[in-house]
Design a protein around this motif. Structure first.
Motif, PDB file in Angstrom:
ATOM      1  N   LYS A 193       0.855  -1.180   0.000  1.00 13.18           N
ATOM      2  CA  LYS A 193       0.000   0.000   0.000  1.00 13.18           C
ATOM      3  C   LYS A 193       0.896   1.236   0.000  1.00 13.18           C
ATOM      4  CE  LYS A 193      -3.342   2.476   2.909  1.00 13.18           C
ATOM      5  NZ  LYS A 193      -4.052   2.482   4.203  1.00 13.18           N
ATOM      6  N   LEU A 239      -0.173   4.702  -1.110  1.00 12.93           N
ATOM      7  CA  LEU A 239      -1.099   5.700  -1.656  1.00 12.93           C
ATOM      8  C   LEU A 239      -0.309   6.931  -2.099  1.00 12.93           C
ATOM      9  CD1 LEU A 239      -4.090   5.560   0.877  1.00 12.93           C
ATOM     10  CD2 LEU A 239      -3.889   4.433  -1.344  1.00 12.93           C
ATOM     11  N   SER A 293       1.813   9.721   0.043  1.00 14.62           N
ATOM     12  CA  SER A 293       1.848   9.291   1.447  1.00 14.62           C
ATOM     13  C   SER A 293       3.310   9.143   1.874  1.00 14.62           C
ATOM     14  CB  SER A 293       1.150   7.940   1.594  1.00 14.62           C
ATOM     15  OG  SER A 293       1.855   6.954   0.835  1.00 14.62           O
ATOM     16  N   ASP A 335       4.788   6.437  -0.148  1.00 14.61           N
ATOM     17  CA  ASP A 335       5.104   6.895  -1.508  1.00 14.61           C
ATOM     18  C   ASP A 335       6.429   7.663  -1.495  1.00 14.61           C
ATOM     19  OD1 ASP A 335       4.799   7.406  -4.253  1.00 14.61           O
ATOM     20  OD2 ASP A 335       3.550   9.175  -3.933  1.00 14.61           O
ATOM     21  N   ASP A 383       2.792   4.700  -7.351  1.00 10.30           N
ATOM     22  CA  ASP A 383       1.777   4.698  -6.290  1.00 10.30           C
ATOM     23  C   ASP A 383       0.909   3.453  -6.478  1.00 10.30           C
ATOM     24  OD1 ASP A 383       0.466   5.756  -8.641  1.00 10.30           O
ATOM     25  OD2 ASP A 383      -1.128   6.561  -7.382  1.00 10.30           O
ATOM     26  N   VAL A 390      -2.949   1.267  -5.088  1.00 13.94           N
ATOM     27  CA  VAL A 390      -4.214   1.333  -4.342  1.00 13.94           C
ATOM     28  C   VAL A 390      -3.942   0.792  -2.935  1.00 13.94           C
ATOM     29  CG1 VAL A 390      -5.628   1.159  -6.418  1.00 13.94           C
ATOM     30  CG2 VAL A 390      -4.961  -0.933  -5.213  1.00 13.94           C
ATOM     31  N   ALA A 391      -4.962   0.801  -2.076  1.00 14.60           N
ATOM     32  CA  ALA A 391      -4.777   0.372  -0.678  1.00 14.60           C
ATOM     33  C   ALA A 391      -4.490  -1.124  -0.572  1.00 14.60           C
ATOM     34  CB  ALA A 391      -6.000   0.741   0.147  1.00 14.60           C
ATOM     35  N   ASN A 443       0.176  10.131  -8.496  1.00 12.85           N
ATOM     36  CA  ASN A 443      -1.251   9.774  -8.335  1.00 12.85           C
ATOM     37  C   ASN A 443      -1.883   9.224  -9.606  1.00 12.85           C
ATOM     38  OD1 ASN A 443      -3.772   9.565  -6.982  1.00 12.85           O
ATOM     39  ND2 ASN A 443      -4.420  11.520  -7.833  1.00 12.85           N
ATOM     40  N   ALA A 500      -6.544   6.555  -5.914  1.00 12.68           N
ATOM     41  CA  ALA A 500      -7.098   5.888  -4.727  1.00 12.68           C
ATOM     42  C   ALA A 500      -7.174   6.835  -3.528  1.00 12.68           C
ATOM     43  CB  ALA A 500      -6.251   4.665  -4.362  1.00 12.68           C
ATOM     44  N   ARG A 501      -6.313   7.870  -3.520  1.00 15.27           N
ATOM     45  CA  ARG A 501      -6.377   8.856  -2.440  1.00 15.27           C
ATOM     46  C   ARG A 501      -7.010  10.153  -2.924  1.00 15.27           C
ATOM     47  NH1 ARG A 501      -1.206  11.523   0.805  1.00 15.27           N
ATOM     48  NH2 ARG A 501      -2.422  12.613   2.399  1.00 15.27           N
TER      49      ARG A 501
END
Ligand SMILES: [Zn+2]
Length: 418
Positions: free
Chosen positions: A31, A33, A36, A39, A85, A87-88, A127, A131-132
């Motif tokens: 994960k 995102l 983050s 990331d 990046d 997804v969760a 991004n 997802a974020r």
């Protein structure tokens, strides 16, 4: 034709594994995102590899990052890119393969002493997943002028943090302005994320274009009331309207037939209690089609029926567009070149559209762009079980190398440009 470049598959696989340890999830996958802390760690690792390879690293105002190996004649670079990046519930290969595969092509070329007329570059874009922060493909969209920078910087993510704040929090923004990355050619190697190549036993998908995507968030306002005492005829049940919209989405896909697909991936009910009629429902609808007119027809039917369900249920409805991308056709000459190189390498292949959105579609209006797919085990992606075997990755990277080097004007040992 020139013998294909020898790529270092072990190095590539160990890097994919190492990047996958950042934000690792129990049971596999990861994960990270967009923007983050994870990331940020992934960005540092990958740009470290860029620098270690002797490449010039550049970063733009929305955190897109690219690394350049100069060509003999200069000019715009042949760019190989994707995203890092996730997804969760992400896997190890989605996006990462296109970035680290591109880096592998450049490093292998350096080690083989293979030069090119035009520069080669490898890039990752901020991004891509959405997802974020919605919309997805944000960084590449801004870089190529399809999305407005200020509008995107103001977008607020699922955690209440804006893109601008998140960029600042991890120091991901750089000095390069929008438009600084202007490729001669854009190439993206990616896992298929679907079951077609595996089912047909093929090495390579020669991607002809990307489906159009429509994401809508629908909010229904009704009235909360007691589930036991409120007669059915007197209810304003926002949850019921949301459920009807969800089944209508499916009915549209069934009525239109392939390639139309429709998904309701989120429904949030308020107050979300067993014995209370929902006063509010928020749901998302994801519609995709390769044909713009059909996609518009699907949207029109969905929106019209949704209004009717809300009216019939005594509820109010509002909606907003989270993302909207028209179908994209890749450059015919470049797609032909990908197919011809696959043939020359003796790889089994087929032409296919992409069912998922990709950064390549943001580049397609600006420069010749194309994509190469490799198989996904069981067609699974956006899942910790996402897997593509090393033996399936290698053909994709070899093909990426052949196409990129040819587009960049490969110079053989005698100094002759092909
Ligand atoms: Zn991806």
């Amino acid at each position: 034709m020139t013998a294909d470049l020898t790529i270092n598959l072990d190095r590539l696989m160990s890097r994919i594994a190492e990047l996958g340890r950042i934000g690792a999830l129990p049971g596999g996958g990861c994960k990270r995102l967009a923007l983050s802390a994870e990331d940020a760690e992934g960005r540092a690792l990958v740009t470290g590899w860029f620098r270690a390879a002797g490449l010039e690293v550049r970063t733009d105002v929305i955190g897109n990052c690219w690394a350049i190996r100069p060509g003999r004649s200069g000019g715009a670079p042949v760019v190989m890119g994707s995203h890092i990046d996730t997804v969760a519930t992400g896997g190890l290969y989605d996006g990462v393969l296109g970035v680290l595969g591109g880096l592998e092509v450049i490093e292998s070329a350096i080690e083989a002493g293979t030069e090119t007329e035009k520069p080669l570059a490898v890039a990752f874009f901020t991004n891509e997943e959405g997802a974020r922060f919605a919309p997805d493909m944000m960084g590449s969209g801004v870089a190529q002028g399809g999305l407005d920078l200020d509008e995107m910087l103001a977008k607020v993510g699922i955690d209440g943090v804006s893109v601008a704040e998140a960029l600042a929090a991890i120091g991901a923004a750089g000095p390069d302005p929008v438009g600084a990355l202007a490729p001669d050619t854009y190439l993206e190697l990616h896992i298929e994320q679907g079951p077609v190549l595996e089912a047909e036993g093929l090495d390579i998908g020669v991607v002809t274009g990307v489906q159009g995507i429509s994401w809508t968030e629908i909010t229904i306002e009704g009235q909360a009331a007691h589930a036991g005492t409120t007669p059915m005829a007197l209810r304003h049940d926002a949850g019921l309207v949301a459920a009807r919209i969800a089944t209508e989405a499916r009915a549209i896909a069934d009525a239109f037939g392939p390639p139309q697909v429709a998904t309701v991936g989120r429904i949030a009910l308020t107050p979300d209690l067993v014995n209370v009629i929902p006063e509010r429902a928020v749901l998302t609808v994801d519609l995709r089609n390769t044909d713009e007119a059909r996609l518009q027809a699907a949207e029109a039917r969905l929106f019209e029926r949704a209004e009717a369900f809300a009216a019939a249920g005594g509820c109010r409805l509002s909606r907003r567009t989270l993302a909207r991308f028209e179908p994209v056709a890749f450059d015919a000459t470049l797609v032909d070149a990908v197919e011809a190189e696959a043939q020359a390498l003796g790889l089994t292949h087929r032409r296919m559209p992409s069912g998922a959105g990709h950064d390549a579609q943001m580049f397609a209006p600006r420069c010749p762009s194309a994509m190469i797919f490799v198989p996904s085990q069981d067609g699974i992606s956006h899942n910790i079980r996402e897997f593509t075997a090393p033996g399936q990755i290698a053909p994709g990277v070899r093909l990426l190398a052949q196409v990129a080097l040819a587009r960049a004007g490969r110079i053989d040992q005698k100094g002759q440009t092909e």
